[in-house]
Scaffold this active site. Structure first.
Site, PDB file in Angstrom:
ATOM      1  CE  LYS A   1      -2.099  -0.855   3.904  1.00 43.98           C
ATOM      2  NZ  LYS A   1      -1.442  -2.110   4.303  1.00 43.98           N
TER       3      LYS A   1
ATOM      4  NE  ARG B   1      -4.310  -1.018  10.170  1.00 46.51           N
ATOM      5  CZ  ARG B   1      -3.263  -0.452   9.568  1.00 46.51           C
ATOM      6  NH1 ARG B   1      -3.366   0.729   9.034  1.00 46.51           N
ATOM      7  NH2 ARG B   1      -2.126  -1.099   9.474  1.00 46.51           N
TER       8      ARG B   1
ATOM      9  NE  ARG C   1       7.528  -2.490   6.264  1.00 45.96           N
ATOM     10  CZ  ARG C   1       6.207  -2.462   6.101  1.00 45.96           C
ATOM     11  NH1 ARG C   1       5.681  -1.915   5.021  1.00 45.96           N
ATOM     12  NH2 ARG C   1       5.410  -2.996   6.985  1.00 45.96           N
TER      13      ARG C   1
ATOM     14  NE  ARG D   1       6.206   0.005  10.270  1.00 45.66           N
ATOM     15  CZ  ARG D   1       5.098  -0.120   9.560  1.00 45.66           C
ATOM     16  NH1 ARG D   1       5.078   0.225   8.292  1.00 45.66           N
ATOM     17  NH2 ARG D   1       4.008  -0.594  10.118  1.00 45.66           N
TER      18      ARG D   1
ATOM     19  NE  ARG E   1       2.042  -4.258  11.478  1.00 46.62           N
ATOM     20  CZ  ARG E   1       3.103  -4.147  10.678  1.00 46.62           C
ATOM     21  NH1 ARG E   1       4.247  -4.739  10.983  1.00 46.62           N
ATOM     22  NH2 ARG E   1       3.009  -3.446   9.576  1.00 46.62           N
TER      23      ARG E   1
HETATM   24  P1  AMP Z   1       0.651   0.892   8.996  1.00 51.63           P
HETATM   25  O1  AMP Z   1       1.816   1.786   8.755  1.00 51.63           O
HETATM   26  O2  AMP Z   1      -0.549   1.262   8.176  1.00 51.63           O
HETATM   27  O3  AMP Z   1       0.993  -0.564   8.890  1.00 51.63           O
HETATM   28  O4  AMP Z   1       0.201   1.144  10.521  1.00 51.63           O
HETATM   29  C1  AMP Z   1       1.066   0.867  11.594  1.00 51.63           C
HETATM   30  C2  AMP Z   1       0.287   0.784  12.896  1.00 51.63           C
HETATM   31  O5  AMP Z   1      -0.353   2.032  13.182  1.00 51.63           O
HETATM   32  C3  AMP Z   1      -0.843  -0.251  12.944  1.00 51.63           C
HETATM   33  O6  AMP Z   1      -0.380  -1.555  13.244  1.00 51.63           O
HETATM   34  C4  AMP Z   1      -1.715   0.327  14.046  1.00 51.63           C
HETATM   35  O7  AMP Z   1      -1.163   0.106  15.330  1.00 51.63           O
HETATM   36  C5  AMP Z   1      -1.635   1.822  13.769  1.00 51.63           C
HETATM   37  N1  AMP Z   1      -2.663   2.264  12.795  1.00 51.63           N
HETATM   38  C6  AMP Z   1      -2.442   2.757  11.547  1.00 51.63           C
HETATM   39  N2  AMP Z   1      -3.592   3.051  10.942  1.00 51.63           N
HETATM   40  C7  AMP Z   1      -4.577   2.723  11.819  1.00 51.63           C
HETATM   41  C8  AMP Z   1      -5.990   2.766  11.768  1.00 51.63           C
HETATM   42  N3  AMP Z   1      -6.639   3.204  10.669  1.00 51.63           N
HETATM   43  N4  AMP Z   1      -6.687   2.347  12.858  1.00 51.63           N
HETATM   44  C9  AMP Z   1      -6.060   1.923  13.962  1.00 51.63           C
HETATM   45  N5  AMP Z   1      -4.728   1.831  14.085  1.00 51.63           N
HETATM   46  C10 AMP Z   1      -3.976   2.233  13.020  1.00 51.63           C
END
Ligand code: AMP
Length: 189
Positions: A13, A88, A127, A135, A146
């Site tokens: 994404k 999400r 990554r 991260r 996740r």
């Molecule tokens: P990502 O970079 O999109 O993989 O997001 C990393 C982390 O941020 C996720 O595992 C969640 O802990 C938090 N996060 C990101 N977007 C959301 C969302 N829309 N709702 C809830 N938690 C989020």
């Protein structure tokens, strides 16, 4: 162009969003990146969410809905945006629908980037190696968490947006440029 990119962690994404923002001249709204910046800057938001993000759980709907609503009001979103990592949950999708009605905006498409679990694990581990610990949630144990969270809470959005007639699926296992081409074809139809 108002677009949502949907897909499990590691599906591509973020990679695709970064290519598409150039192609369409619109911003990427990544809730994950916004939360990570807040964590690094140790703002009150960052301190509130750090533990949750580090263990691979979802931050509350209220927090992310607020972030997105505010972000959508910025001038650079007037001509469109790419949402990456939001919504999400079904509750977030419903909140987004209401926000967009309020703001007089309409989604053009929701693109689901599909990839199989083994490939996702391989990519996220790669990554983690490339970023060298940037991260905290990019390790195999948290990744498995996740992926479970995705299956339980986010995958139902596929049905939600299929009902709306907005969903387009692309094969995220293909090379990056082929995935980009498939997304461009999908959103043109
Ligand atoms: P990502 O970079 O999109 O993989 O997001 C990393 C982390 O941020 C996720 O595992 C969640 O802990 C938090 N996060 C990101 N977007 C959301 C969302 N829309 N709702 C809830 N938690 C989020």
């Amino acid at each position: 162009m108002r677009l949502i990119l949907l897909g499990p962690p590691g599906a591509g994404k973020g990679t695709q969003a970064k290519i598409l923002i150039e192609a369409y001249g619109i911003p990427q709204l990544s809730t994950g990146e916004i939360l990570r910046s807040a964590i690094v800057a140790k703002t009150s938001l960052g301190l509130e969410v750090k533990e949750i993000v580090d263990r691979g759980d979802l931050v509350s709907d209220a927090v992310v809905n607020g972030i997105v609503s505010e972000r959508l009001d910025a001038d650079d979103c007037k001509s469109g945006f790419i949402l990456d990592g939001f919504p999400r949950t079904i509750a977030q999708a419903e909140a987004l629908d209401m926000m967009l009605v309020d703001k007089g905006m309409k989604l053009d498409a929701v693109v689901e980037i599909k990839a199989d679990a083994d490939e996702l694990v391989r990519r996220v581990i790669q990554r983690a190696r490339e970023l060298g610990g940037v991260r905290a949630d990019d390790n195999e144990e948290v990744l498995r968490k996740r992926l479970d969270v995705y299956k339980d809470q986010t995958a139902p959005l596929v049905a939600y947006y299929t009902e709306d007639g907005l969903l387009k699926a692309v094969d995220g296992m293909a090379p990056v440029d082929e995935v980009t081409a498939a997304i461009r074809v999908a959103i043109a139809h």
